[in-house]
Design a protein around this motif. Sequence first.
Motif, mmCIF file in Angstrom:
data_model
loop_
_atom_site.group_PDB
_atom_site.id
_atom_site.type_symbol
_atom_site.label_atom_id
_atom_site.label_comp_id
_atom_site.label_asym_id
_atom_site.label_seq_id
_atom_site.Cartn_x
_atom_site.Cartn_y
_atom_site.Cartn_z
ATOM 1 N N PRO A 28 -1.074 17.570 13.954
ATOM 2 C CA PRO A 28 -0.556 16.807 15.094
ATOM 3 C C PRO A 28 -1.376 17.128 16.335
ATOM 4 C CG PRO A 28 0.962 18.589 14.504
ATOM 5 C CD PRO A 28 -0.106 18.562 13.457
ATOM 6 N N ARG A 29 -1.557 16.166 17.205
ATOM 7 C CA ARG A 29 -2.380 16.351 18.386
ATOM 8 C C ARG A 29 -1.796 17.443 19.276
ATOM 9 N NH1 ARG A 29 -5.902 12.771 21.711
ATOM 10 N NH2 ARG A 29 -5.707 13.734 23.749
ATOM 11 N N LEU A 30 -2.628 18.409 19.615
ATOM 12 C CA LEU A 30 -2.192 19.508 20.486
ATOM 13 C C LEU A 30 -2.651 19.204 21.906
ATOM 14 C CD1 LEU A 30 -3.407 22.495 18.294
ATOM 15 C CD2 LEU A 30 -1.036 21.991 18.844
ATOM 16 N N VAL A 31 -1.726 19.207 22.830
ATOM 17 C CA VAL A 31 -2.080 18.884 24.211
ATOM 18 C C VAL A 31 -1.853 20.122 25.074
ATOM 19 C CG1 VAL A 31 -1.578 17.385 26.174
ATOM 20 C CG2 VAL A 31 -1.379 16.495 23.840
ATOM 21 N N PRO A 32 -2.872 20.566 25.825
ATOM 22 C CA PRO A 32 -2.642 21.735 26.680
ATOM 23 C C PRO A 32 -1.626 21.397 27.777
ATOM 24 C CG PRO A 32 -4.780 20.767 27.141
ATOM 25 C CD PRO A 32 -4.213 20.024 25.968
ATOM 26 N N SER A 33 -0.904 22.415 28.246
ATOM 27 C CA SER A 33 0.188 22.172 29.188
ATOM 28 C C SER A 33 -0.315 21.568 30.503
ATOM 29 C CB SER A 33 0.924 23.480 29.457
ATOM 30 O OG SER A 33 -0.022 24.444 29.877
ATOM 31 N N ASP A 34 -1.559 21.887 30.870
ATOM 32 C CA ASP A 34 -2.076 21.368 32.139
ATOM 33 C C ASP A 34 -3.106 20.266 31.894
ATOM 34 O OD1 ASP A 34 -3.910 22.913 30.938
ATOM 35 O OD2 ASP A 34 -3.900 24.502 32.445
ATOM 36 N N ASP A 35 -2.806 19.410 30.954
ATOM 37 C CA ASP A 35 -3.714 18.327 30.575
ATOM 38 C C ASP A 35 -3.974 17.412 31.778
ATOM 39 O OD1 ASP A 35 -5.215 16.587 29.127
ATOM 40 O OD2 ASP A 35 -3.511 15.562 28.210
ATOM 41 N N ASP A 36 -5.248 17.168 32.054
ATOM 42 C CA ASP A 36 -5.578 16.246 33.151
ATOM 43 C C ASP A 36 -5.976 14.880 32.601
ATOM 44 O OD1 ASP A 36 -8.006 16.749 31.969
ATOM 45 O OD2 ASP A 36 -9.103 16.929 33.860
ATOM 46 N N GLY A 37 -5.638 14.669 31.333
ATOM 47 C CA GLY A 37 -5.990 13.395 30.713
ATOM 48 C C GLY A 37 -7.193 13.522 29.793
#
Length: 665
Positions: A28-37
């Motif tokens: 599953p796609r892992l997104v960092p907590s501070d994703d800026d896009g």
Amino acid sequence: MKPFITALAVTASLLIIAGCGDRDHAIPRLVPSDDDGTGHTAPSEFTIRANAAVLEKLPFEDQTDFEDARRGLIATRSDPVIRDAAGKEVWNLDDFAFETGDAPDSVNPSLWRQAKLNAIHGLFEVSDGIYQVRGYDLANMSLVESDNGWIVIDSMTTKETATAAMDLVREHLGERPVVALLYTHSHIDHFGGARAVLSDEDLERGVPVIAPEGFVVEAVSENVLAGTAMTRRASYMFGFLLGRGPRGHVDSGLGKASTPGSFGLIRPTEIVSQTGTEMTLDGVRVVFQNTPGAEAPAEMMFYFPELKALCGAENVSHVLHNVYTPRGAKVRDALRWSAYIDEAIALFGDAEVLFASHHWPTWGRERIIEYLKKQRDVYKFIHDQTLRLANHGYTMLEIAEQIELPESLAQTFATRGYYGTVNHNAKAVYQHYFGWFDANPANLHALPPEQAAGRYVEAMGGGDAVVEKARVSYAKGDYRWTAMLLNHLVFAEPKHQAARGLLADTYDQLGYQAESGPWRDFYLTGAKELREGPGDLPFARQGTLDIVSSVPTGLFFDALAVRLDGKKAEGADTVINFVFTDIGETHVLELENAVLHHRQAEPRPDADTTVKLTREGWNQIITGQASFQGKILSGEIDVDGSRLKLLGFFAMLDDFEPTFNIVTP
Ligand SMILES: [Zn+2]
């Protein structure tokens, strides 16, 4: 005959720098907590501090390179986008418009400076009668005015970018014929766009195409046998999958980025094999220096004595270049490289201007000599110090960790590691002399990554305990160690989400701190693939009939041999004659001991199968313009003898996955 068709198609793919594979994205796609896009995490306080420290270390106030990179600008394109025939974007000058002002916290300021320099683009007057187009491709195109037209030096990577360069030249300097094309060396970013420089009519009227000895074989062979793996690794090195921006790709060090598009090859009509060779090209005298086996297997530098202008090819650049290129290639000879630059100083030391295949020129005799000496010395320093330390008993990793350039080289931007690095070039020198083994028996028969990983994780108390330890070292900014810890866990338990996420964050920080464009792209691509899995490579470069028809026939059979599955071939005994009727060549393929040999010889009368075809037809099959099956049906290919043996042989050949795993097992 499906297996045969696949067999040829994959051989062809060795010549197509592209990849696309259906992949099951089980992660599953892992997104960092501070994703800026972008999917990449924010720079940590350690990264911000490390990058700020770089600002204190180097002479950023020196603006000479910026003045040189802008000097002589005539004009640039009004449309920032260069497209291919189908309208697809090949190059967009606006991609790098974000590279202004001070470095963002997520980019090493030294790399940022190089990125801004490489982003300066357009048509430039180098000196009286010499021009360059820069910033439209990874590489430059240079032009020297002759009595009646242009001597063109290097034709960039693709037809599209080279067309844009030639259009710009015509628009601002008028319509002049090309009187000669010179290839500095055998790497594709210097010949791929040749068809945009010379038309069929130019070739018919005998316009000379001049290249160093060994050029054609080296140009077409480098990627044939190891192509799939090199292309996959290049996708990391050049960040094919990364977005462009402060948390993505900013520069390749050598230039902005690798260029997609279509490429071809015009074969040279004249070969330079001796240093000291002279030619007069439409009234312009050129003296050549042959420099094989350093930056490229076939390469030459040359001097225009009347213009006092030296072309340094890619032996000298405004970077520390790669003695070892991390995409994977045979290691280069640092000592020889340095010696060629020393020889150039002796031969052409009265040059008043020096221009090259990448980056901006250098003007003035004194500055040129100083620049050449430092280029010469950075390779020799790394070479000599590596061997000094090896003779003290240090091994590869220890040596690479210890070597630091002297201040005179370290404070010079042109010898900094924007492309190669001191660290991996020292390892390259070690490898050149000693190979992979450090002589410690613990490393003689080490366990492979997956087998070792599970045992390391167990010894460290299990997966969750490893993540805990990794969180502690991450919080201290100890990213290299954090990466080593978590890499074991990801290789032992590839679905461990916390491990993947934290390792991706770690790679982001290592990427943001890297001064080398390729190092940054390696780390950021690794982070991206840990979070999303390997995607399809969006980067495509289509090989043409030009290239395929220049490949020596035997090399295709070498490539088939590399695909033979040793297990499937166990016990097989097959002889196949390939008779190429148009070129009068027969290649006899013999399979025994699970090894495929081929030899150009008379057809063996006792062969199991004889295939008669033309080399022209073969080229069409390789480039996908025709199918093997179609050619059998139309009678253009004739198969005599056992078709079953032929089918059996092709069933033993592997297909390669273009996006194999790297950061996961
Ligand atoms: Zn190049």
